[in-house]
Design a protein around this motif. Structure first.
Motif, mmCIF file in Angstrom:
data_model
loop_
_atom_site.group_PDB
_atom_site.id
_atom_site.type_symbol
_atom_site.label_atom_id
_atom_site.label_comp_id
_atom_site.label_asym_id
_atom_site.label_seq_id
_atom_site.Cartn_x
_atom_site.Cartn_y
_atom_site.Cartn_z
ATOM 1 N N GLN B 43 22.775 -17.013 -13.646
ATOM 2 C CA GLN B 43 22.716 -15.913 -14.615
ATOM 3 C C GLN B 43 23.865 -15.966 -15.614
ATOM 4 N N ASN B 44 24.944 -16.621 -15.200
ATOM 5 C CA ASN B 44 26.102 -16.696 -16.075
ATOM 6 C C ASN B 44 25.981 -17.828 -17.090
ATOM 7 N N LEU B 45 24.949 -18.667 -16.943
ATOM 8 C CA LEU B 45 24.739 -19.731 -17.925
ATOM 9 C C LEU B 45 24.124 -19.135 -19.198
ATOM 10 N N THR B 46 24.282 -19.868 -20.281
ATOM 11 C CA THR B 46 23.607 -19.453 -21.507
ATOM 12 C C THR B 46 22.130 -19.833 -21.407
ATOM 13 N N SER B 47 21.350 -19.275 -22.313
ATOM 14 C CA SER B 47 19.926 -19.601 -22.370
ATOM 15 C C SER B 47 19.743 -21.104 -22.563
ATOM 16 N N GLU B 48 20.578 -21.696 -23.424
ATOM 17 C CA GLU B 48 20.492 -23.139 -23.677
ATOM 18 C C GLU B 48 20.742 -23.943 -22.413
ATOM 19 N N GLU B 49 21.703 -23.486 -21.625
ATOM 20 C CA GLU B 49 22.021 -24.200 -20.387
ATOM 21 C C GLU B 49 20.878 -24.092 -19.374
ATOM 22 N N ARG B 50 20.244 -22.928 -19.312
ATOM 23 C CA ARG B 50 19.093 -22.786 -18.412
ATOM 24 C C ARG B 50 17.909 -23.626 -18.899
ATOM 25 N N LYS B 51 17.729 -23.673 -20.221
ATOM 26 C CA LYS B 51 16.712 -24.556 -20.807
ATOM 27 C C LYS B 51 16.939 -26.000 -20.378
ATOM 28 N N LYS B 52 18.193 -26.419 -20.493
ATOM 29 C CA LYS B 52 18.576 -27.805 -20.191
ATOM 30 C C LYS B 52 18.190 -28.174 -18.750
ATOM 31 N N ILE B 53 18.382 -27.234 -17.827
ATOM 32 C CA ILE B 53 18.013 -27.521 -16.433
ATOM 33 C C ILE B 53 16.517 -27.813 -16.353
ATOM 34 N N LEU B 54 15.728 -27.021 -17.065
ATOM 35 C CA LEU B 54 14.275 -27.225 -17.019
ATOM 36 C C LEU B 54 13.879 -28.565 -17.623
ATOM 37 N N VAL B 55 14.556 -28.932 -18.695
ATOM 38 C CA VAL B 55 14.271 -30.250 -19.287
ATOM 39 C C VAL B 55 14.596 -31.336 -18.266
ATOM 40 N N ASP B 56 15.708 -31.181 -17.565
ATOM 41 C CA ASP B 56 16.078 -32.147 -16.527
ATOM 42 C C ASP B 56 15.045 -32.148 -15.391
ATOM 43 N N VAL B 57 14.542 -30.982 -15.046
ATOM 44 C CA VAL B 57 13.516 -30.896 -13.995
ATOM 45 C C VAL B 57 12.270 -31.665 -14.439
ATOM 46 N N ALA B 58 11.868 -31.440 -15.690
ATOM 47 C CA ALA B 58 10.677 -32.128 -16.209
ATOM 48 C C ALA B 58 10.882 -33.642 -16.171
ATOM 49 N N ASP B 59 12.054 -34.098 -16.612
ATOM 50 C CA ASP B 59 12.358 -35.537 -16.581
ATOM 51 C C ASP B 59 12.319 -36.067 -15.146
ATOM 52 N N ALA B 60 12.909 -35.300 -14.230
ATOM 53 C CA ALA B 60 12.968 -35.738 -12.834
ATOM 54 C C ALA B 60 11.572 -35.832 -12.223
ATOM 55 N N LEU B 61 10.695 -34.901 -12.599
ATOM 56 C CA LEU B 61 9.314 -34.953 -12.090
ATOM 57 C C LEU B 61 8.650 -36.253 -12.531
ATOM 58 N N GLU B 62 8.815 -36.579 -13.819
ATOM 59 C CA GLU B 62 8.182 -37.801 -14.331
ATOM 60 C C GLU B 62 8.816 -39.048 -13.726
ATOM 61 N N ALA B 63 10.136 -39.032 -13.611
ATOM 62 C CA ALA B 63 10.839 -40.209 -13.072
ATOM 63 C C ALA B 63 10.440 -40.467 -11.614
ATOM 64 N N ASN B 64 10.071 -39.409 -10.917
ATOM 65 C CA ASN B 64 9.759 -39.560 -9.497
ATOM 66 C C ASN B 64 8.271 -39.425 -9.193
#
Lengths: 403, 403
Positions: B43-64
């Motif tokens: 909750q203490n992250l910015t919106s951009e930082e939370r977005k970034k996690i989701l982008v990383d999640v999407a990348d990780a799904l494809e990579a795996n």
């Protein structure tokens, strides 16, 4: 004890005769179902029509002032006879001018923006397909409140304005005051809604029974002691809106305007120490220790008669006695003082020992304020304002009751 | 059954070794407390930082993708072996292209408006005293979902975007698929939040235990059978968000555009009859009885293979067999038809026999629509649109899951 005057009863109770007999033939479930049916008819009225009912309620309160006051005096006489403590008797009393001020607040509520049928969000999700999110009534609320009979008027008016059905249970010491207020109000409800919109519950057994009907009652709001709230929560599947504790914090950051900090701390602690939104714990940034400004605040608290206790860190520096616990609601002229490293450790302290009610930061640093406002997980989070502002009426929500 | 490839495990699980062993040393309460702690950091992250996690999640799904698909195939093999019915096996299957489409939906969610820290209302309640109402995360959610493993990805992404902690329990038949998806997602969560943001529950006993911790878990969302929802509701004090029944109505008013009514009825019943938002009861204004247009709709339903049943009034006119009950969720190619006098009696019918899920009015009369939209007490009320539109993703809320 004054005797009721016949004509007024005649005027008031033309729809239904018996005043003091709770209708034993109606089961509590039927009361709840009737409240729901009436609430649906109420919801179908326009905002203007719901306003009109409140104006009629306000007029009825004023027209029946003598009757209401005589019933209240009967409760007061009984309370004196029973030897109740003066604080309770004081809360029970409808003082001169109180009916007029209640009527005024009902009229104010009538003129507020309609809380229901408001479009909160509107999106065109596809070509020609519009999605609207609208505010709507909750349904049927069961509200258990304390000895103050004026709460009945506030709660009933909010329910009428917001299209909700109500089941009300007041304190037994206010029985006659509540009964007459309930009658005056429900008699002002038009027949196309139905006076059963607001049911008055008189016994604890009925509450126990009502708490089983989670298919008809949508929300329970217990207003009272921690014990009452905890007991209600543990005995129903209906969602319960209530706070048991009010361990409210004021955190003074190193960047604080210390004159402002002093005014906030004094108001938060002293204005009404028994209130749930009064300050119980004062958290102070470590850099402020031993400054004359902090000393000034502590001396002012002492001088005003506040007993100071300390958390483990402050105890070593300030020397006041240790608090029994860091999660302590004094509800009196006392508070705990503790030293924290920074805003983050203040937040951690609040999450660990607080009650998620109301917490305040005093700072001139926008970043510190932002961190505190975003992270503190409490119903109300204040920035350079006293915790005492955490109140439905002060928040402009119409009354203190449903904040 | 394919064997996991070492390097990928190496890449994936660098933070914590064991893949198949649920950490038995951590009590479920500790999981919940950890999820709360991580959620506060999130909750203490910015919106951009939370977005970034989701982008990383999407990348990780494809990579795996290969790894995820091989685990899913292991689940499918076990399901075949256990002789599960084909509908369940179908829901369990991550079809080709599914990982890519999940990754895409995660990126879409990343780019949606931030759901938290939004100022919903801002009032200057007194000179210089500003009151803001802001959206905030719920806290820790316990979500129990069905066999579809893709639900795990949707739920986890929504939680990350909205700053919530999660405890997830999937179907045991999707155990390996859920475990690998959980690992892939939590490994993409940065250390300053902590992978314990999302806990995976594997046994029913743990659920029973978790349901006791109403001080740490803020909401339970059971997605599954009526029985599951009812059982969860009766065994916890934590608020439960869930609907047991989906008895959805379409009411055709006398003013309806009958071509539109036909399209809506056919879509609402036939598009996906097992869905909770499928039409179960068709209410028809009495003036439409014996019109060729209504007959046309009924014939179209019959022709499509829908078994028609009648309420008591329609039975006399239309002659189809009587429905066993007016509160009936067929979840199949069947529906009840009943005749009502007008919009008000349609509303009364819906309140009496419906399930407050989704109900629809077809009309060209604005007043009828207004009455229906205002009075029907259901989560979604539709006007000239199929009940099938009642869906989180279609409502633009990011996913079907938390609608």
């Amino acid at each position: 004890v004054k005797v009721l005057r016949g004509e007024k009863i005649g005027t008031l109770f033309h729809k239904n005769a018996s005043l003091w007999e709770p209708s034993k033939d109606t089961s509590v479930r039927e009361m709840a179902v009737a409240a729901r049916d009436c609430s649906r008819r109420l919801q179908n009225l326009t905002s203007e029509e719901r306003k009109k009912i409140l104006v009629d309620v306000a007029d009825a309160l004023e027209a029946n002032e003598d009757l209401i006051r005589s019933e209240n005096e009967a409760d007061l006489a009984a309370a004196h006879e029973a030897g109740y403590e003066s604080a309770l008797v004081s809360r029970l009393t409808l003082k001169p001018g109180k009916i007029a001020s209640l009527a005024k607040s009902v009229r104010t509520l009538a003129n507020m923006e309609d809380p229901i049928n408001e479009i909160l969000k509107r999106t065109e999700v596809a070509d020609g397909l519009v999605l609207e999110k609208t505010s709507c009534p909750l349904g049927v609320l069961l509200i258990i409140f304390e000895s103050r009979p004026d709460a009945l008027v506030q709660i009933a008016s909010l329910a009428i304005r917001s299209g909700n059905g109500l089941l009300l249970k007041g304190g037994k010491e206010a029985m006659r005051s509540n009964a007459i207020l309930h009658k005056v109000i429900t008699n002002a409800i038009p027949n196309n809604v139905g006076e059963k919109l607001i049911g008055l519950i008189t016994t604890r057994d009925e509450i126990a029974d009502l708490l089983k009907h989670d298919d008809v009652i949508d929300l329970v709001i217990p207003r009272g002691s921690n014990k009452l709230v905890a007991q209600i929560k543990s005995s129903t599947k209906i969602p319960v809106l209530g706070h048991a504790d009010g361990v409210c914090h004021v955190y003074i950051d190193k960047s604080a305007d210390m004159d402002m900090a002093k005014r906030i701390v004094m108001d938060a602690k002293i204005d009404y120490p028994a209130a749930c939104n009064a300050m119980e714990t004062l958290l102070v940034h470590k850099d402020l220790m031993k400054t004359p400004e902090l000393n000034d605040i502590l001396v002012a608290l002492k001088t005003a008669g506040v007993n100071l206790y300390c958390g483990p860190v402050a105890h070593k520096v300030l020397g006041y006695p240790k608090a029994d616990s860091l999660h302590l609601e004094y509800s009196s002229m006392a508070c705990t003082v503790e030293i924290v490293d920074d805003v983050q450790s203040a937040i951690d302290h609040i999450h660990r020992y607080g009650s998620a009610h109301t917490d305040c930061v005093v700072t001139t640093d926008d970043k510190v304020a932002e961190t505190f406002l975003r992270q503190v997980d409490s119903a109300a989070v204040l920035y350079n304002a006293s915790t005492r502002f955490s109140d439905g009426a002060r928040f402009g929500l119409g009354a203190e009751v449903l904040a």
